[in-house]
Design an enzyme around this catalytic site. Structure first.
Site, short mmCIF file in Angstrom:
data_model
loop_
_atom_site.label_atom_id
_atom_site.label_comp_id
_atom_site.label_asym_id
_atom_site.label_seq_id
_atom_site.Cartn_x
_atom_site.Cartn_y
_atom_site.Cartn_z
N LYS A 236 0.85 -1.21 0.00
CA LYS A 236 0.00 0.00 0.00
C LYS A 236 0.88 1.26 0.00
CE LYS A 236 -2.17 -1.12 3.87
NZ LYS A 236 -1.53 -2.42 4.15
N ARG B 22 -10.61 0.62 7.26
CA ARG B 22 -10.19 -0.72 7.67
C ARG B 22 -11.26 -1.47 8.43
NH1 ARG B 22 -4.10 0.29 7.88
NH2 ARG B 22 -3.23 -1.65 8.59
N ARG C 273 11.67 -6.08 6.30
CA ARG C 273 11.65 -4.66 6.66
C ARG C 273 11.94 -4.47 8.14
NH1 ARG C 273 6.32 -1.40 5.70
NH2 ARG C 273 5.73 -2.74 7.43
N ARG D 200 11.03 -1.27 12.35
CA ARG D 200 9.64 -0.88 12.63
C ARG D 200 9.06 -1.81 13.69
NH1 ARG D 200 4.63 0.04 8.34
NH2 ARG D 200 3.17 -1.04 9.68
N ARG E 78 -1.58 -8.89 13.01
CA ARG E 78 -2.03 -7.93 11.99
C ARG E 78 -2.72 -8.65 10.84
NH1 ARG E 78 3.68 -5.45 11.04
NH2 ARG E 78 2.79 -4.27 9.30
#
Ligand code: AP5
Ligand code: MG
Length: 202
Positions: free
Chosen positions: A23, A98, A137, A143, A154
């Protein structure tokens, strides 16, 4: 019933896809292509967390656990960005809506402000590839929610709360289902071609 707006030089696009689907990667490129704002609720929330605003303090525990931040808080953040007099004309909304409640509120805003959406882009990527991208990542950027346990949550939350929006937008004739696997350039051309077929082009 189709609720798609007519073709516009300043498109209003939504990106609806699971964690790691691209996204952010594709949202930035689309916003640049069309010269519109890229509004990513995750990025906005992380900025609030980083400087410990009241919003950030409320959102942090949800984000760290991989849960959704409560709807009213997210709605206020987004409407602050796209609302106003006049409302923003074009934008790419990344990671919003969402939940069904967010989608209904977004649809009400769009109709009331004469800013109905042009398309909802869904990016389809196999789950093992999503996990691979996010772990990579996490290693590179640190993160906080890119760890094995939070990624699993998630993905679960996406299936339960967000995936039902695919049918919500398909029923309204807005959904563009795009293969999100392969090189990011290839994914971008798939999206741009699908948008061009709808009459949304730069
Ligand atoms: P958010 O920041 O939106 O995170 P997310 O949905 O989990 O998605 P990501 O940002 O991790 O992935 P992405 O799809 O943007 O992919 P990206 O392009 O980065 O939300 C974080 C949290 O905020 C939520 O858990 C929730 O708590 C809260 N929140 C946010 N919005 C909310 C809302 N509306 N309501 C309630 N709570 C909300 O790519 C991922 C990685 O893969 C990158 O490293 C990228 O370089 C790489 N990559 C991208 N494309 C490719 C490709 N084609 N091939 C190989 N690698 C690729
Ligand atoms: Mg993102």
């Amino acid at each position: 019933m189709t609720q798609r707006a007519s073709a516009s030089a300043s498109p209003r696009l939504l990106l609806l896809a699971p964690p790691g689907a691209g996204k952010g990667t594709q949202g930035r490129r689309l916003a640049e292509l069309f010269g519109v704002a890229h509004i990513a609720t995750g990025d906005l929330l992380r900025e609030h967390v980083a400087i410990a605003t009241p919003v950030g303090r409320e959102a942090k525990s949800y984000m760290d656990a991989g849960e959704l931040v409560p709807d009213p808080l997210v709605l206020t953040l987004v409407l602050d960005r796209i609302g106003g007099e006049p409302p923003l004309d074009g934008f790419v909304l990344d990671g919003f809506p969402r939940t069904v409640a967010q989608a209904e509120a977004a649809m009400r805003w769009a109709v009331d402000s004469d800013r109905t959406f042009h398309a909802v882009v869904s990016l389809e990527v196999p789950t093992p590839e999503l996990i691979r991208r996010l772990l990579e990542r996490g290693r590179a950027s640190g993160r906080a929610d890119d760890n094995e346990v939070t990624i699993a949550e998630r993905l679960r939350v996406y299936e339960v709360k967000t995936a039902p929006l695919l049918a919500f937008y398909a029923r309204r004739g807005l959904l563009l289902e795009i293969d999100g696997s392969g090189d990011p350039d290839l994914v971008f051309s798939r999206i741009s071609e699908a948008l061009t077929r709808l009459g949304v082009s730069s």
